[in-house]
Design a protein around this motif. Sequence first.
Motif, short mmCIF file in Angstrom:
data_model
loop_
_atom_site.label_atom_id
_atom_site.label_comp_id
_atom_site.label_asym_id
_atom_site.label_seq_id
_atom_site.Cartn_x
_atom_site.Cartn_y
_atom_site.Cartn_z
N UNK A 1 0.84 -1.18 0.00
CA UNK A 1 0.00 0.00 0.00
C UNK A 1 0.88 1.24 0.00
N UNK A 2 0.36 2.25 -0.64
CA UNK A 2 1.13 3.48 -0.70
C UNK A 2 0.85 4.32 0.54
N UNK A 3 1.69 5.26 0.74
CA UNK A 3 1.56 6.16 1.89
C UNK A 3 0.28 6.98 1.84
N UNK A 4 -0.13 7.41 0.67
CA UNK A 4 -1.36 8.20 0.51
C UNK A 4 -2.59 7.39 0.93
N UNK A 5 -2.62 6.12 0.61
CA UNK A 5 -3.74 5.27 0.98
C UNK A 5 -3.79 5.10 2.49
N UNK A 6 -2.65 4.89 3.14
CA UNK A 6 -2.59 4.74 4.59
C UNK A 6 -3.05 6.02 5.30
N UNK A 7 -2.67 7.16 4.76
CA UNK A 7 -3.11 8.43 5.36
C UNK A 7 -4.63 8.57 5.24
N UNK A 8 -5.20 8.21 4.09
CA UNK A 8 -6.64 8.28 3.90
C UNK A 8 -7.37 7.33 4.86
N UNK A 9 -6.82 6.13 5.05
CA UNK A 9 -7.42 5.17 5.97
C UNK A 9 -7.38 5.72 7.41
N UNK A 10 -6.26 6.32 7.78
CA UNK A 10 -6.15 6.91 9.13
C UNK A 10 -7.17 8.04 9.32
N UNK A 11 -7.31 8.92 8.34
CA UNK A 11 -8.30 10.00 8.43
C UNK A 11 -9.73 9.43 8.53
N UNK A 12 -9.99 8.37 7.74
CA UNK A 12 -11.30 7.75 7.78
C UNK A 12 -11.58 7.16 9.17
N UNK A 13 -10.60 6.44 9.76
CA UNK A 13 -10.78 5.85 11.08
C UNK A 13 -10.99 6.92 12.16
N UNK A 14 -10.23 7.99 12.12
CA UNK A 14 -10.39 9.07 13.10
C UNK A 14 -11.77 9.71 12.95
N UNK A 15 -12.19 9.96 11.72
CA UNK A 15 -13.51 10.55 11.50
C UNK A 15 -14.61 9.60 11.97
N UNK A 16 -14.45 8.30 11.69
CA UNK A 16 -15.43 7.31 12.13
C UNK A 16 -15.53 7.27 13.65
N UNK A 17 -14.41 7.29 14.36
CA UNK A 17 -14.41 7.28 15.83
C UNK A 17 -15.05 8.55 16.39
N UNK A 18 -14.75 9.70 15.81
CA UNK A 18 -15.34 10.95 16.29
C UNK A 18 -16.85 10.99 16.06
N UNK A 19 -17.30 10.56 14.90
CA UNK A 19 -18.73 10.53 14.62
C UNK A 19 -19.43 9.53 15.54
N UNK A 20 -18.82 8.36 15.72
CA UNK A 20 -19.39 7.34 16.61
C UNK A 20 -19.48 7.83 18.05
N UNK A 21 -18.42 8.46 18.54
CA UNK A 21 -18.43 9.00 19.91
C UNK A 21 -19.47 10.10 20.06
#
Length: 162
Positions: free
Chosen positions: A1-21
Amino acid sequence: MSRDVLIKINYFLVAFWLIGASLIVMHFESPEKLIQGEWVEKEWRLEKEDLHGTDDLQIQAALRKEILRNVEDLHLGIWKFYENGTLRSTTPEQGSEIEWFIKGRGHVLELRREGKQIESFQIQQISKDRLVLHLNFDLQVKGIIEIVLERKERGEQYAEKV
């Protein structure tokens, strides 16, 4: 996986956790919302009483009288907790209104009259139809005063949705 994909996954996970909380916090019943409404006093009792003989009965009666000397004015019969932070009795002879605050992690109920603290309670249990308070004392006592309140029955929902 490229670095750009990992950064997008991290942003998605953080956004998902914030919305869930945020959704959990918005739909979770806070003690401030649960306590609002009318509650009927069901009982006051001194827990953990060790009664063995007549001398112990006299000591316990004297202790109970001393403890309740300053809190007897809180026998309201029906406690009405309003959304604006006031507590009123249904009986007109109770005098000025009392302010209530939930403190700590939602486990301390503090009552104030004219800006001065009059009592502090530990919230032992709170649900849509039962509230159990333990009176906080500055002195060492053998028992704990427990106040049991039950929600006054009405046809409407126990807490209004905002």
